[in-house]
Design a protein around this motif. Structure first.
Motif, mmCIF file in Angstrom:
data_model
loop_
_atom_site.group_PDB
_atom_site.id
_atom_site.type_symbol
_atom_site.label_atom_id
_atom_site.label_comp_id
_atom_site.label_asym_id
_atom_site.label_seq_id
_atom_site.Cartn_x
_atom_site.Cartn_y
_atom_site.Cartn_z
ATOM 1 N N TYR A 1 0.811 -1.212 0.000
ATOM 2 C CA TYR A 1 0.000 0.000 0.000
ATOM 3 C C TYR A 1 0.848 1.268 0.000
ATOM 4 O O TYR A 1 1.910 1.335 0.620
ATOM 5 C CB TYR A 1 -0.930 0.017 1.214
ATOM 6 N N SER A 2 0.320 2.289 -0.705
ATOM 7 C CA SER A 2 1.068 3.544 -0.806
ATOM 8 C C SER A 2 0.175 4.670 -1.313
ATOM 9 O O SER A 2 -0.802 4.435 -2.032
ATOM 10 C CB SER A 2 2.248 3.386 -1.773
ATOM 11 N N ARG B 1 2.823 14.178 -4.388
ATOM 12 C CA ARG B 1 1.764 15.165 -4.585
ATOM 13 C C ARG B 1 0.387 14.633 -4.182
ATOM 14 O O ARG B 1 -0.583 15.386 -4.142
ATOM 15 C CB ARG B 1 1.742 15.643 -6.033
ATOM 16 N N LEU B 2 0.307 13.323 -3.907
ATOM 17 C CA LEU B 2 -0.953 12.715 -3.483
ATOM 18 C C LEU B 2 -0.915 12.262 -2.028
ATOM 19 O O LEU B 2 -1.896 11.684 -1.539
ATOM 20 C CB LEU B 2 -1.281 11.509 -4.375
ATOM 21 N N ALA B 3 0.185 12.513 -1.343
ATOM 22 C CA ALA B 3 0.409 11.945 -0.009
ATOM 23 C C ALA B 3 -0.295 12.738 1.088
ATOM 24 O O ALA B 3 0.334 13.321 1.986
ATOM 25 C CB ALA B 3 1.906 11.836 0.271
ATOM 26 N N ASP B 4 -1.628 12.763 1.012
ATOM 27 C CA ASP B 4 -2.425 13.442 2.014
ATOM 28 C C ASP B 4 -3.719 12.666 2.186
ATOM 29 O O ASP B 4 -4.457 12.450 1.207
ATOM 30 C CB ASP B 4 -2.713 14.880 1.575
ATOM 31 N N TRP C 1 -5.114 -0.176 6.334
ATOM 32 C CA TRP C 1 -3.934 0.669 6.128
ATOM 33 C C TRP C 1 -4.318 2.141 6.186
ATOM 34 O O TRP C 1 -3.617 2.957 6.782
ATOM 35 C CB TRP C 1 -3.300 0.344 4.776
ATOM 36 N N LEU C 2 -5.440 2.497 5.567
ATOM 37 C CA LEU C 2 -5.863 3.894 5.565
ATOM 38 C C LEU C 2 -6.102 4.407 6.984
ATOM 39 O O LEU C 2 -5.722 5.532 7.324
ATOM 40 C CB LEU C 2 -7.143 4.058 4.744
ATOM 41 N N VAL C 3 -6.700 3.586 7.831
ATOM 42 C CA VAL C 3 -7.077 4.070 9.155
ATOM 43 C C VAL C 3 -6.009 3.841 10.222
ATOM 44 O O VAL C 3 -5.944 4.583 11.201
ATOM 45 C CB VAL C 3 -8.417 3.456 9.617
ATOM 46 N N GLY D 1 8.245 5.588 1.488
ATOM 47 C CA GLY D 1 9.099 5.358 2.644
ATOM 48 C C GLY D 1 8.467 5.732 3.971
ATOM 49 O O GLY D 1 7.267 5.996 4.073
ATOM 50 N N ASP D 2 9.314 5.761 5.014
ATOM 51 C CA ASP D 2 8.846 6.000 6.377
ATOM 52 C C ASP D 2 8.476 7.471 6.583
ATOM 53 O O ASP D 2 8.981 8.359 5.897
ATOM 54 C CB ASP D 2 9.928 5.601 7.380
ATOM 55 N N GLY D 3 7.600 7.682 7.567
ATOM 56 C CA GLY D 3 7.270 9.035 7.985
ATOM 57 C C GLY D 3 6.212 9.724 7.142
ATOM 58 O O GLY D 3 5.892 10.890 7.389
ATOM 59 N N VAL D 4 5.652 9.048 6.181
ATOM 60 C CA VAL D 4 4.645 9.658 5.295
ATOM 61 C C VAL D 4 3.242 9.326 5.769
ATOM 62 O O VAL D 4 2.386 10.206 5.876
ATOM 63 C CB VAL D 4 4.842 9.192 3.839
#
Length: 670
Positions: free
Chosen positions: A302-303, A308-311, A405-407, A416-419
Motif C-alpha cells: 500500500y502507498s 503530490r498525493l500523499a495526504d 492501512w488507511l485508518v 518510505g517512512d514518515g509519510v
C-alpha cells in the motif's frame, strides 16, 4: 436526504469475514455437467448478457424500439461500474462534458442522478463532476429502464442473480442459452452476505447447494421473429470465452500498430488490475479497528504512490460520494478540495491501494483459452464463469487490508517512512443497507478494467482480423527518442506510414521525416458510437504474488498511457468471428491492450451498448444480418448509411462535431 442507518458492528464483521475470505476453491480438469430439464423457458428478441452500463444501454434502446429483451446479471443490481462495482464517479473528459456530447440515454441518466439528489455531485468529489451512492445508482437506472419499457411498449425480462451456463450453437448462430438464477435457501443468509469468491462457482453449478436454491431457465428466440441476437455485455467477456470465438487477453506484441507495447511477444496474463471498491465514513470520534489476519501479507504494497498525493484528506475526498456538510476549502500541492467532515462518505478506488494487479500464469484473474480448456470450462456444462476464484479472494483480502492501512497503517511502499500516519476517525460501511449493499462492505463485483477482447473479422487492411490499435487514438509523439532508438527501421517506417493513413506498404525510399502526424483519431466509415478518455493504465505486477514485498509494476506498461483524441466505435469492432448473431459491447470489443485502456469508461460503455440495442433492433426489423452491413465497408452500403442516420437522429452520435478527413484541429479537445 438523510443517509440510511448503517450496521456499525465492525468487530463482528471482521470475525465473520476473516473465515469467509480465507475460503478458497480450486478447479479440477473437468467440470462437465449435463443440462437438467429447465424449470421455465423465456422468449426474447434480444438476449443481453450482463447488466452493466453497456447492457443497460442496449436494453434501454431496444425497449424504446418495442423489443422483448431478456437481460441477465450475475449480481442483483443493474449498472455495473456505477452500482455493483462501486465506481460511482463518472469518468468524463472536459471538452465532451462541457458540450454534453453524449448518447441520449447517458444524458438522461446524468439528469436523473441530478434530479434524485437535487445536485449532480452530492459527494463534492474532485475526480469528477458527479459522485454518488452505488445503491442509488441501481434504483435510478432500473427506473429509467422501466420508463423506456413503458414508452416504447417493449418488454423487459430482468433476470438478476443470473448467469449463462451454456449455449446451443448451430452452424454460425447461437440458437438458445441456458441460464441459472439463484436465491438463498430458506433459513440461510441473504444474498450479498458472502463475498463473490465464496459463491461464484456455486452460482454456475446446476444443483442446489447448502446456500443457494437454483432455477434453470432456457432462453429462446421469440416465436414472432425469424431470428434473435445475443449481446455480450459482461465485464470480462464471458460469452466471448464460452462461445469460443477468437479473442485476445493482456499485452499485444510490439508492432508498428502498438509501438508502445511493453513486450516483444503477446502476454495474456498481464491485464490491467481489478478493484474491489468499498465505502468508508468519517466519524467525530476514533473507531476501534481490528487488524485482519492477512494484513501483514499485504501491507507492504500500500502507498499514496506520489508525493503530490500523499495526504489522507486528499485521497478521502477524491471519490467522496456523500457530503452532508461542506467543509472548509483546502489545498494540497495545487489540488483544491473541501475538508472532510463527520458523516462524509468516500468510495475507495486507488492504484497502490485496493487495486489488485496479478500478472503471471499462476494468478491471472481472467482465464485464457488454454486455461479454460485445461480446467474443463469449455466442455458442455463445464462453464464456471471463466475466472480464477483464488485471485478473486486475494483481491478481497487486499481491499480490506487497504481499509485497515488507511485508518491504522504507518508504512508506505513507494514513499518510505514518515509519510503515512493513522486516521482512526473512520469506519468501514458494512451491511446489506450500506452503499455497496453487502454484509462485508466490498463491492458486489470487482471493477474490471480489462477482459477478453474479440478479434474482429478480416477486412481490407486487416488481414489478421480487425482491431482498434494504439496509433488509432493516441496523441503520443512518435518522434520521441524512445521510438527512434527502440523500433527497428522497418517497424519505424511502417509506423509512420500507418500514421500518415496509407494502408499500402510504404515506398522504401519515402522520406518518413517529412510525414506530418495527423492530429485526430482514425475515422471509420462504419462508426456507430463515440468515446473520449485518456489511455489510463493500472499495470500488472511483475512477480507472484502481486502483493509480494518489493514487487514492481511491469516495466514499460505505462509508456502507452497518456492523452487520446476523441475516438469512434467502429461496427467492425463489435462483430466477432465464427458467430453471426453475437454482438459484442463494452470492454470486449476488438481493441488492442493499449487502446482498451481508453475504451473502458462509463460513457463509452453506454455508447457501445446503445448502438448494439439500436443495431440489433434495426437488423431484426429489416431482416438483415449485422455483418452484412459492413461486408463492403469502403463503399458505405445503403443499409449502413440508413442505420447511421437512425443513430444520429435518435441522439446517439456516431462522430464528434466537425469530424472529417479535412479537419485536423483536435489538439484543444481535452
Amino acid at each position: 436526504m438523510g443517509y440510511r442507518a448503517l450496521n456499525n458492528g465492525l468487530k463482528s464483521f471482521w470475525r465473520c469475514s476473516l473465515g469467509l475470505l480465507l475460503w478458497q476453491s480450486s478447479l479440477t480438469p473437468s467440470n462437465a455437467q449435463s443440462s437438467p430439464k429447465p424449470d421455465k423457458e423465456l422468449e426474447c428478441e434480444l438476449l443481453v448478457v450482463g447488466g452493466g452500463l453497456a447492457g443497460a444501454a442496449a436494453s434501454y434502446e431496444a425497449l424504446l424500439a418495442g423489443k422483448t429483451v431478456c437481460m441477465t446479471e450475475i449480481t442483483d443490481w443493474v449498472g455495473g461500474q456505477i452500482s455493483s462495482q462501486g465506481t460511482s464517479a463518472l469518468d468524463e473528459r472536459t471538452t465532451q462534458r462541457e458540450q454534453l456530447f453524449y448518447p441520449r440515454g447517458y444524458l438522461e441518466l446524468r439528469d436523473r442522478i441530478e434530479n434524485f439528489y437535487g445536485e449532480l455531485n452530492p459527494g463534492e468529489c474532485w475526480v469528477s463532476v458527479s459522485c454518488f451512492f452505488p445503491d442509488d445508482a441501481h434504483t435510478i437506472l432500473l427506473e429509467q429502464l422501466k420508463d423506456a419499457e413503458a414508452e416504447g411498449q417493449g418488454k423487459l425480462h430482468w433476470l438478476p442473480n443470473t448467469v449463462i451456463k451454456d449455449l446451443e450453437i448451430t452452424g454460425r448462430k447461437i440458437t438458445s442459452a441456458v441460464a441459472i438464477q439463484h436465491q438463498p435457501q430458506p433459513g440461510k443468509p441473504k444474498l450479498n452476505t458472502y463475498p463473490l469468491s465464496r459463491t461464484i462457482e456455486d452460482a454456475y453449478t446446476y444443483e442446489d447447494s447448502d446456500l443457494l436454491k437454483k432455477e434453470i431457465i432456457k432462453l429462446n428466440p421469440a416465436a414472432t421473429t425469424t431470428d434473435w441476437y445475443v449481446i455480450e455485455a459482461t465485464e470480462t467477456g464471458e460469452i466471448v470465452g464460452l462461445a469460443d470465438v477468437p479473442y485476445r487477453l493482456g499485452i499485444d506484441a510490439l508492432s508498428h500498430l502498438e509501438p508502445s507495447s511493453s513486450s516483444l511477444t503477446n502476454d495474456p496474463y498481464c491485464t490491467q488490475g481489478f478493484t474491489y471498491t468499498f465505502a468508508m465514513e468519517a466519524t467525530a470520534e476514533p473507531q476501534e479497528h481490528t487488524m485482519p489476519s492477512f494484513y501483514m501479507q499485504h501491507h507492504q504494497y500500500y502507498s499514496y504512490e506520489l508525493e503530490r498525493l500523499a495526504d489522507f484528506d486528499l485521497v478521502f475526498t477524491y471519490r467522496r460520494i456523500w457530503s452532508p456538510n461542506t467543509g472548509e476549502e483546502a489545498n494540497f500541492r495545487g489540488v483544491k478540495f473541501t475538508e472532510p467532515t463527520p458523516g462524509d462518505i468516500s468510495m475507495q478506488n486507488w492504484t497502490w491501494g485496493n487495486d489488485y494487479r496479478p500478472g503471471t500464469s499462476k494468478d491471472n484473474l481472467v482465464y485464457t483459452r488454454r486455461q479454460l480448456e485445461f480446467t474443463g470450462q469449455l466442455e458442455p456444462g463445464g462453464w464456471l464463469g471463466g475466472l480464477r476464484t483464488e485471485t478473486l479472494q486475494k483481491g478481497e483480502d487486499h481491499a480490506l487490508g487497504y481499509f485497515y492501512w488507511l485508518v491504522e497503517g504507518t508504512t508506505d511502499s513507494q514513499l518510505g517512512d514518515g509519510v503515512k500516519t493513522p486516521n482512526p476517525n473512520h469506519r468501514l460501511l458494512v451491511g446489506l443497507d450500506s452503499p455497496m449493499g453487502t454484509a462485508h462492505g466490498l463491492s458486489k463485483y470487482p471493477y474490471m478494467r480489462e477482459g477478453r477482447r474479440i478479434i474482429g473479422r478480416v477486412y481490407p487492411g486487416y488481414s489478421n482480423g480487425f482491431t482498434v490499435t494504439e496509433i488509432d487514438i493516441s496523441r503520443r509523439n512518435y518522434r520521441e527518442e524512445y521510438y527512434v532508438n527502440n523500433l527497428d527501421e522497418v517497424t519505424y517506417r511502417q509506423l509512420w506510414t500507418a500514421i500518415d493513413g496509407l494502408e499500402a506498404v510504404a515506398n522504401k525510399d519515402m522520406d518518413i521525416d517529412r510525414i506530418v502526424r495527423r492530429t485526430r483519431s482514425t475515422i471509420y466509415p462504419d462508426s456507430i458510437g463515440i468515446g473520449h478518455y485518456a489511455i489510463d493504465f493500472h499495470p500488472c505486477m511483475n512477480e507472484y504474488p502481486a502483493e509480494k514485498p518489493g514487487n514492481t509494476e511491469r516495466e514499460g506498461e505505462r509508456r502507452g498511457g497518456g492523452q487520446a483524441y476523441p475516438f469512434q466505435i467502429p461496427l467492425r469492432a463489435m462483430i466477432p468471428q465464427k458467430i453471426d448473431n453475437l454482438i459484442v459491447t463494452g470492454k470486449s470489443i476488438a481493441t488492442s491492450h493499449i487502446a482498451a485502456a481508453a475504451y473502458r469508461v462509463h460513457s463509452f460503455e453506454w455508447s457501445s451498448g446503445a448502438a448494439a440495442g439500436i443495431i440489433t433492433s434495426y437488423a431484426l426489423e429489416n431482416d438483415i444480418m449485422i455483418y452484412e452491413l459492413i461486408d463492403e465497408t469502403y463503399i458505405r452500403e445503403k443499409e449502413l448509411q440508413s442505420l447511421q442516420k437512425m443513430l444520429n437522429e435518435s441522439g446517439n452520435p456516431t462522430a464528434f462535431p466537425d469530424t472529417s478527413i479535412f479537419n485536423q484541429d483536435w489538439e484543444d479537445w481535452q
